[in-house]
Motif scaffolding. Structure first.
Motif, PDB file in Angstrom:
ATOM      1  N   VAL A   1     -10.370   9.153   3.292  1.00 59.74           N
ATOM      2  CA  VAL A   1     -11.611   8.456   2.924  1.00 59.74           C
ATOM      3  C   VAL A   1     -11.489   7.876   1.515  1.00 59.74           C
ATOM      4  CG1 VAL A   1     -14.053   8.783   2.375  1.00 59.74           C
ATOM      5  CG2 VAL A   1     -13.098   9.771   4.462  1.00 59.74           C
ATOM      6  N   LEU A   2     -11.021   8.690   0.571  1.00 60.63           N
ATOM      7  CA  LEU A   2     -10.929   8.243  -0.814  1.00 60.63           C
ATOM      8  C   LEU A   2      -9.936   7.095  -0.958  1.00 60.63           C
ATOM      9  CD1 LEU A   2     -11.039  11.696  -2.623  1.00 60.63           C
ATOM     10  CD2 LEU A   2     -12.844   9.971  -2.578  1.00 60.63           C
TER      11      LEU A   2
ATOM     12  N   ARG B   1       0.826  -1.200   0.000  1.00 60.90           N
ATOM     13  CA  ARG B   1       0.000   0.000   0.000  1.00 60.90           C
ATOM     14  C   ARG B   1       0.864   1.254   0.000  1.00 60.90           C
ATOM     15  NH1 ARG B   1      -3.531   2.450   4.541  1.00 60.90           N
ATOM     16  NH2 ARG B   1      -5.175   3.500   3.370  1.00 60.90           N
ATOM     17  N   THR B   2       0.354   2.298  -0.647  1.00 56.50           N
ATOM     18  CA  THR B   2       1.037   3.569  -0.693  1.00 56.50           C
ATOM     19  C   THR B   2       0.098   4.663  -0.229  1.00 56.50           C
ATOM     20  OG1 THR B   2       2.088   5.187  -2.146  1.00 56.50           O
ATOM     21  CG2 THR B   2       0.368   3.814  -3.114  1.00 56.50           C
ATOM     22  N   SER B   3       0.660   5.776   0.190  1.00 56.52           N
ATOM     23  CA  SER B   3      -0.163   6.868   0.716  1.00 56.52           C
ATOM     24  C   SER B   3      -0.566   7.870  -0.358  1.00 56.52           C
ATOM     25  CB  SER B   3       0.609   7.603   1.820  1.00 56.52           C
ATOM     26  OG  SER B   3       1.805   8.161   1.292  1.00 56.52           O
ATOM     27  N   ASP B   4      -0.128   7.680  -1.608  1.00 57.22           N
ATOM     28  CA  ASP B   4      -0.410   8.689  -2.621  1.00 57.22           C
ATOM     29  C   ASP B   4      -1.389   8.201  -3.688  1.00 57.22           C
ATOM     30  OD1 ASP B   4       1.238   6.877  -3.805  1.00 57.22           O
ATOM     31  OD2 ASP B   4       2.725   8.319  -4.514  1.00 57.22           O
ATOM     32  N   ALA B   5      -2.337   7.343  -3.290  1.00 54.61           N
ATOM     33  CA  ALA B   5      -3.400   6.966  -4.219  1.00 54.61           C
ATOM     34  C   ALA B   5      -4.192   8.224  -4.587  1.00 54.61           C
ATOM     35  CB  ALA B   5      -4.313   5.926  -3.590  1.00 54.61           C
ATOM     36  N   ASP B   6      -4.708   8.254  -5.805  1.00 55.81           N
ATOM     37  CA  ASP B   6      -5.352   9.456  -6.317  1.00 55.81           C
ATOM     38  C   ASP B   6      -6.652   9.077  -7.016  1.00 55.81           C
ATOM     39  OD1 ASP B   6      -5.372  12.283  -6.878  1.00 55.81           O
ATOM     40  OD2 ASP B   6      -4.919  11.784  -8.948  1.00 55.81           O
ATOM     41  N   VAL B   7      -7.701   9.874  -6.841  1.00 56.13           N
ATOM     42  CA  VAL B   7      -8.998   9.616  -7.443  1.00 56.13           C
ATOM     43  C   VAL B   7      -9.469  10.862  -8.187  1.00 56.13           C
ATOM     44  CG1 VAL B   7     -11.418   9.027  -7.027  1.00 56.13           C
ATOM     45  CG2 VAL B   7      -9.635   7.975  -5.638  1.00 56.13           C
TER      46      VAL B   7
ATOM     47  N   LEU C   1     -20.706   5.316  -4.120  1.00 54.44           N
ATOM     48  CA  LEU C   1     -20.242   6.058  -2.953  1.00 54.44           C
ATOM     49  C   LEU C   1     -18.922   6.765  -3.243  1.00 54.44           C
ATOM     50  CD1 LEU C   1     -20.716   6.822  -0.031  1.00 54.44           C
ATOM     51  CD2 LEU C   1     -19.645   4.665   0.662  1.00 54.44           C
ATOM     52  N   LEU C   2     -18.009   6.097  -3.954  1.00 54.17           N
ATOM     53  CA  LEU C   2     -16.741   6.726  -4.304  1.00 54.17           C
ATOM     54  C   LEU C   2     -16.976   7.945  -5.193  1.00 54.17           C
ATOM     55  CD1 LEU C   2     -13.644   6.752  -4.299  1.00 54.17           C
ATOM     56  CD2 LEU C   2     -13.701   5.211  -6.260  1.00 54.17           C
ATOM     57  N   SER C   3     -17.890   7.844  -6.148  1.00 59.05           N
ATOM     58  CA  SER C   3     -18.189   8.970  -7.026  1.00 59.05           C
ATOM     59  C   SER C   3     -18.708  10.160  -6.223  1.00 59.05           C
ATOM     60  CB  SER C   3     -19.215   8.549  -8.080  1.00 59.05           C
ATOM     61  OG  SER C   3     -19.556   9.640  -8.920  1.00 59.05           O
ATOM     62  N   ALA C   4     -19.594   9.891  -5.268  1.00 57.08           N
ATOM     63  CA  ALA C   4     -20.122  10.977  -4.442  1.00 57.08           C
ATOM     64  C   ALA C   4     -19.037  11.596  -3.572  1.00 57.08           C
ATOM     65  CB  ALA C   4     -21.267  10.452  -3.576  1.00 57.08           C
ATOM     66  N   GLU C   5     -18.180  10.752  -2.988  1.00 58.52           N
ATOM     67  CA  GLU C   5     -17.125  11.261  -2.111  1.00 58.52           C
ATOM     68  C   GLU C   5     -16.056  12.034  -2.885  1.00 58.52           C
ATOM     69  OE1 GLU C   5     -16.607  11.277   1.154  1.00 58.52           O
ATOM     70  OE2 GLU C   5     -18.522  10.325   1.623  1.00 58.52           O
ATOM     71  N   ALA C   6     -15.817  11.632  -4.144  1.00 58.11           N
ATOM     72  CA  ALA C   6     -14.791  12.319  -4.941  1.00 58.11           C
ATOM     73  C   ALA C   6     -15.143  13.771  -5.183  1.00 58.11           C
ATOM     74  CB  ALA C   6     -14.593  11.597  -6.275  1.00 58.11           C
TER      75      ALA C   6
END
Length: 320
Positions: free
Chosen positions: A178-179, A12-18, A163-168
């Motif tokens: 969260v993302l 796992r990495t801390s720089d995931a991006d959405v 849910l991901l779409s709403a949170e983005a």
């Protein structure tokens, strides 16, 4: 801890991006210098994905709700149709616009945080999440995936994508955390669904997880990799004879139990030696269950092809 959870946790990495695009056709976006793992999903409409630097891989058609896991490529294009020419190239987070401005105005219009497009009725929502899996654990994760793995729409991933779409589109305290966790959830659900129902070739160790005896042994190995496991001890905990357990483990996992244990320990040690914290060979050896640094070095070189000290020097140099 089960093998998949452990692998995902350690890579796992801390720089995931959405990011998401909400756009009516025609639209087409090319991503250059892409990270090692990208998750695409199409909501409310179809999309097509092609790997520009992998002509040997057929384009993947995504129906509404489908997910695509993309690896082994540095340049790929997602669009409403293969015939739509790219309107923008994204490289290192920067957009390069292509062609006449009227063809790409919507692609650069900000609708909400992390959200672009025209947002009009009839638009397709395209979600894109990216990962930079780390170290040898990340390499093991990526090695289990084909260049494109398409996971058809299903209720479990659909609810998570909505849910991901709403949170983005939100910008609240802790939003990045969260993302990231939601992207982790979608990745796990997609891997589960792909391996169980969608024809994704399952890694040997994944097939073994559904076997009560071998799956339990793998969980013990991943929970305590430094424990001095023996085949007899693992077999006894599985309620099997030593010979029967060893044969079943090798059949399902593709390696004898202690060979798998050694490979996993060397993966952990390799990441300890490359993490920049100055871990010594002796400390890495103890962390993965070796009291004798010489025996550890022999095993490491047999698995990785170089000595642990050389590995530490070379990977530290490449990381900078």
């Amino acid at each position: 801890m089960d093998a998949l959870s452990d692998l995902l946790r350690r890579s796992r990495t801390s720089d995931a991006d959405v990011r998401q695009l909400i756009q009516r056709p025609p639209w087409s976006m090319t991503f250059d210098e892409a990270p090692p793992l990208t998750v695409f999903a199409a909501l409310g409409g179809p999309a097509v994905l092609r790997l520009d630097d992998r002509p040997d891989v057929a384009p993947a058609d995504l129906a509404a709700g489908d997910i695509a896991l993309v690896t082994q490529t540095r340049r790929h294009t997602i669009s409403d149709d293969l015939g739509t020419a790219p309107q923008v190239v994204i490289r290192a987070g920067h957009k390069q616009l292509l062609g006449a401005s009227e063809h790409h105005a919507g692609l650069v219009t900000t609708l909400a945080p992390r959200t672009y497009g025209d947002g009009l009725p009839g638009a397709t929502t395209v979600l894109r999440g990216t990962y930079e899996p780390q170290g040898d654990a990340g390499r093991r994760l990526l090695s289990t995936l084909p260049p494109v793995a398409r996971i058809p729409a299903n209720p479990r991933t659909g609810a998570a994508l909505d849910l991901l779409s709403a949170e983005a589109a939100l910008d609240e305290p802790g939003q990045d955390a969260v993302l990231h966790r939601m992207l982790d959830l979608i990745l796990v659900l997609a891997l589960r669904e792909g391996c169980a129902h969608s024809g994704l070739e399952r890694p040997t160790w994944y097939r073994a997880l559904s076997d009560s005896a071998v799956g339990a042994a793998l969980e013990r190995i991943h929970t305590e990799p430094a424990h001095r496991w023996t085949v007899a001890e693992l077999a006894a905990s599985a309620g099997m004879s030593r010979a029967a357990f060893a044969a079943r483990f090798a059949e399902l996992v593709g390696q004898p139990p202690l060979a798998y244990l050694t490979d996993w320990r060397m993966t952990l040690a390799a990441d300890l030696l490359r993490d920049g914290s100055g871990t010594t060979v002796a400390a890495a050896a103890r962390a993965v269950g070796y009291q004798d640094a010489f025996a550890f070095s022999v095993a490491f070189k047999r698995v990785k092809g170089v000595s642990p000290s050389r590995w530490g020097r070379e990977t530290a140099t490449s990381a900078h």
